[in-house]
Design an enzyme around this catalytic site. Structure first.
Site, short mmCIF file in Angstrom:
data_model
loop_
_atom_site.label_atom_id
_atom_site.label_comp_id
_atom_site.label_asym_id
_atom_site.label_seq_id
_atom_site.Cartn_x
_atom_site.Cartn_y
_atom_site.Cartn_z
N SER A 159 0.83 -0.83 0.01
CA SER A 159 -0.18 -0.01 0.13
C SER A 159 0.74 1.41 -0.34
O SER A 159 2.31 1.20 0.30
CB SER A 159 -1.34 -0.14 1.25
N TYR A 204 -1.80 0.11 9.96
CA TYR A 204 -2.32 -0.37 9.30
C TYR A 204 -1.16 0.01 7.82
O TYR A 204 -0.49 -1.34 7.58
CB TYR A 204 -3.27 0.38 8.02
N ALA A 205 -0.37 1.21 8.12
CA ALA A 205 0.35 1.46 7.41
C ALA A 205 2.15 0.29 7.46
O ALA A 205 3.21 0.25 6.52
CB ALA A 205 0.75 3.18 7.51
N ALA A 206 2.20 0.56 9.13
CA ALA A 206 3.40 -0.81 9.69
C ALA A 206 3.09 -1.56 9.27
O ALA A 206 4.40 -1.99 9.00
CB ALA A 206 3.79 -0.51 10.99
N SER A 207 2.23 -2.57 8.88
CA SER A 207 1.82 -4.15 8.76
C SER A 207 2.40 -3.61 6.70
O SER A 207 2.64 -4.86 6.51
CB SER A 207 0.61 -4.44 8.64
N LYS A 208 2.11 -2.52 6.44
CA LYS A 208 2.02 -2.90 4.48
C LYS A 208 3.79 -2.85 4.26
O LYS A 208 3.81 -2.69 3.82
CB LYS A 208 1.03 -1.60 3.73
N ILE A 229 -7.72 3.34 -3.98
CA ILE A 229 -8.91 2.74 -4.52
C ILE A 229 -9.96 2.80 -4.28
O ILE A 229 -10.26 2.47 -3.18
CB ILE A 229 -7.70 1.10 -4.89
#
Lengths: 245, 81
Positions: A140, A153-157, A186
């Site tokens: 992402s 979320y950013a860290a997981s991606k 998206i």
């Protein structure tokens, strides 16, 4: 067709980007094995079959002990191999710092990061170096450039990005390419969960002035999965319409 | 018979004489059975016996004897003549 006679395993294929990737790959000749924990998975399979494609749907949660192995065993029994793995299954975690529960962080990392690594470990064992095998991870823009309001979320991606680059190096001697797509904003159920204000602000930062479609992400995943990208590995390709902030 | 097949897997993938493949032969005890050799052994065992090992099984497969125990649990018969 770009994926003639290829066997592709796609996670998170019940909707959105995963469904677009599954239908696109099937249209390009791949025999697809699709998985998701959601019952909508059957709709994706039906869509593929209506269009003359071949799909095997396997319902389950990649976070469950035993399910990755069950899934790969099914691929082995039905097709004998895996040529393409798409690690797409993911959950979006929104929340400002200070308001993110440890439970939601765990779920996010288990689904977005740990399941990706765990399933890859299994899938590579069914990949044949002579068939130009390929892994496409769905990262992402949050993981590559950072995005406020979705730091967990950013860290997981971001971890998916690091895993992509590292596994590309480790698996290159086996002829396995590993790349990632990094979608921007998206138009999917996932982003429809954002507040209107956030969606407006995000869209304003896109150079092309609009959100992307799942199909536009699927097209890039198709390129990376196919032999068109035979000399491409360890790359993270943004599909973000030129997101500038 | 399956025991012979198993010993043959180790012998061929590690490139060692079959006489050296005894139950107590252990991972990392010989140069040939390093982590790269280990994954090759796993792949060969899986295709020979048509099974799929768990990641935990792969980590626990520390000797030829343990390979027998793991495969037995997955339904491979080592008792037949």
């Amino acid at each position: 067709m770009l994926l003639e006679d290829r066997v592709a395993l796609i996670t998170g294929a019940s909707r959105g980007i995963g469904r677009a990737i599954a239908t696109t790959f099937a249209e390009q000749g791949a025999r697809v094995v699709i998985t998701s924990r959601s019952p909508e998975l059957d709709e994706t399979a039906a869509l593929i079959r209506e269009r003359g494609g071949r799909a095997t749907a396997v319902r389950g949660d990649l976070r469950d002990d035993g399910f990755p192995r069950e899934l790969i065993t099914r691929c082995k029994k039905e097709h004998g191999r895996i040529d393409v793995l798409v690690n797409n299954a993911g959950v979006l975690l929104s929340g400002l710092l200070g308001m993110i529960s440890i439970e939601s962080l765990r779920e996010t990392f288990e689904t977005n990061t740990l399941a990706t690594i765990h399933l890859t470990q299994y899938a590579v064992r069914l990949m044949d170096s002579g068939r130009n095998p390929s892994i496409v991870n769905v990262a992402s823009i949050a993981g590559t450039r950072g995005l406020d309001g979705v730091t967990g979320y950013a860290a997981s991606k971001g971890a998916v990005v690091a895993f992509t680059r590292s596994s590309a190096k480790e698996l290159a001697p086996k002829g396995i390419r590993v790349n990632a797509v990094a979608p921007g904003i998206i138009d999917t159920a996932m982003t429809r969960g954002l507040t209107e204000d956030v969606r407006r602000r995000r869209t304003a930062a896109i150079a092309l002035g609009r959100m992307g479609t799942p199909q536009e992400v699927a097209n890039v995943a198709l390129f990376l999965a196919s032999s068109l990208a035979s000399y491409v590995t360890g790359q993270v390709l943004g599909v973000d319409g030129g997101m500038v902030a | 018979m399956n025991k012979d097949k198993l010993r043959s897997c180790f012998s061929q993938t590690l490139g060692i004489p079959i006489e050296r493949v005894t139950d107590d032969l252990a991972y990392n005890s010989i140069e040939e059975w390093d982590s790269v050799g280990h994954m090759a052994v796993v792949a060969d065992l899986e295709s020979t016996f048509d099974v799929m090992l768990d990641t935990d099984d792969i980590l626990n497969l520390g000797s030829v004897g343990q390979a027998v125990a793991i495969l037995r649990r997955l339904g491979v018969d080592f008792d037949a003549a």
